[in-house]
Design a protein around this motif. Sequence first.
Motif, short mmCIF file in Angstrom:
data_model
loop_
_atom_site.label_atom_id
_atom_site.label_comp_id
_atom_site.label_asym_id
_atom_site.label_seq_id
_atom_site.Cartn_x
_atom_site.Cartn_y
_atom_site.Cartn_z
N VAL A 1 2.11 0.58 -4.58
CA VAL A 1 3.19 1.27 -3.88
C VAL A 1 4.54 0.75 -4.34
CG1 VAL A 1 4.25 1.60 -1.62
CG2 VAL A 1 1.79 1.90 -1.89
N SER A 2 4.67 -0.56 -4.53
CA SER A 2 5.94 -1.12 -4.98
C SER A 2 6.33 -0.59 -6.34
CB SER A 2 5.86 -2.65 -5.02
OG SER A 2 5.63 -3.17 -3.72
N ALA A 3 5.36 -0.54 -7.26
CA ALA A 3 5.66 -0.05 -8.60
C ALA A 3 6.00 1.44 -8.58
CB ALA A 3 4.48 -0.30 -9.53
N MET A 4 5.28 2.22 -7.77
CA MET A 4 5.55 3.65 -7.71
C MET A 4 6.89 3.93 -7.05
SD MET A 4 1.91 5.56 -7.06
CE MET A 4 1.61 4.85 -5.45
N SER A 5 7.26 3.16 -6.05
CA SER A 5 8.56 3.36 -5.42
C SER A 5 9.68 3.08 -6.41
CB SER A 5 8.70 2.44 -4.20
OG SER A 5 7.75 2.77 -3.21
N PRO B 1 16.26 6.19 -3.12
CA PRO B 1 16.63 5.16 -2.13
C PRO B 1 16.04 5.38 -0.75
CG PRO B 1 18.53 5.83 -3.45
CD PRO B 1 17.42 6.78 -3.79
N SER B 2 15.90 6.65 -0.34
CA SER B 2 15.42 6.91 1.02
C SER B 2 13.92 6.75 1.16
CB SER B 2 15.83 8.32 1.46
OG SER B 2 15.20 9.29 0.63
N ILE B 3 13.23 6.53 0.03
CA ILE B 3 11.77 6.38 0.08
C ILE B 3 11.43 4.98 -0.43
CG2 ILE B 3 9.56 7.33 -0.65
CD1 ILE B 3 10.88 10.01 -0.96
N ALA B 4 11.56 4.00 0.43
CA ALA B 4 11.30 2.61 0.11
C ALA B 4 9.80 2.34 0.18
CB ALA B 4 12.06 1.71 1.07
N PRO B 5 9.35 1.19 -0.38
CA PRO B 5 7.91 0.89 -0.36
C PRO B 5 7.29 0.92 1.03
CG PRO B 5 9.03 -0.58 -1.88
CD PRO B 5 10.10 0.22 -1.20
N HIS B 6 8.01 0.42 2.05
CA HIS B 6 7.41 0.38 3.39
C HIS B 6 7.19 1.79 3.93
CE1 HIS B 6 11.66 0.80 4.67
NE2 HIS B 6 11.15 1.35 5.76
#
Length: 363
Positions: free
Chosen positions: A50-54, A60-65
């Motif tokens: 998820v971190s890499a895909m984000s 900006p409005s779609i952060a990993p969390h």
Amino acid sequence: MSLQVFSERGHEPLVRFAEQVFGHLPRSDQRRRACAYLHGLLATPGRKTVSAMSAAADVPSIAPHSMRQFVNASSWDWRPARAELARWAAERMPVEAWGLKVAVVAKRGVHSPGVHRRFVPSAGRSLNCQVALGLFLVSRTEAIPVDWALLLPDAWADDPHRRSRARIPSNAAVPMEQAALDLVDAQISGGGLGAVPVVADLSACTGARQLVRGLGLRRRDFVVALRPQGGTPPGARARGSGPLRHGAGRAVPQAGPPSAPALPPYRYFSLPGRRPTRTWMTSMTRRHATDLRLLAGLDEQAARAVSRLGSGFGLLDFEGRSYPGWHHHMTMVSAAYAFSRLEPRLGPVRSGPGPDPHALDGV
């Protein structure tokens, strides 16, 4: 592997695709995250965390969390998306069969839903893994996944606390053959693609013979490879039938108990020159042997698709611990794969800024 973004004009094709497949999601933020997740699966090299895909989506409005929340904790229904994906794919490929294929996903931990240690024949050793069953639309050149079942071992099926923690419904713990029939029942309607046969090499699975009986009762045409079992057809000993007779062109009637529905006749054949040799069973007793062998060969397309899903589309990379999260992720993986294989290829994939985060607001 080289992925495709399919348009030099930007992300419009991906946005339109996401609008069609995930338009049932009730909130615009959910639809934006679905599109961003698809872009991340297509644009992120290496593991699809998820971190890499984000980072690849760069929205900006779609952060990993929020991406993790969308996949693991959100309650959106994956079934309408899979049904729409099947319709979308069927319009773009000459479907010749529905394919069933097992996917083994190796895992290090013990908390992901359905993970357990088991012997995997294809690997020749025991693995800590999840086992999933996929339903594919198959042509002579493609196999597109459109539905999935997660197969649960007894250690999960018999542990209510474990199931509750992973949000696994009680009716999810079914044998492989029932999971396969559930996939078939959910996706194949009475007309159109319902006329194409079910093709599966389940020779490593103990429930293949129960599956063909279920398909027979449903009057679904099928071509299924069976696990060797001493040369008897399913239920033969219970019915006092004779030994299994091999060779395409020999139909064997299936006579059940007087109170049971009559099953259609079936026949057996093998694929010349293939090792290991498998016995294939089919309900299509009037089809030429060449046609039957071509249908059986379609199973290889599903096998290639499973390999590609693992190497380039995130099949192996789900990080969550919930059953709905697994299904959400697999729906996204399937959609990304379908888009990659069936959209016109107009340019190389790009990381960097993803689709307009507000492009799906009006859906």
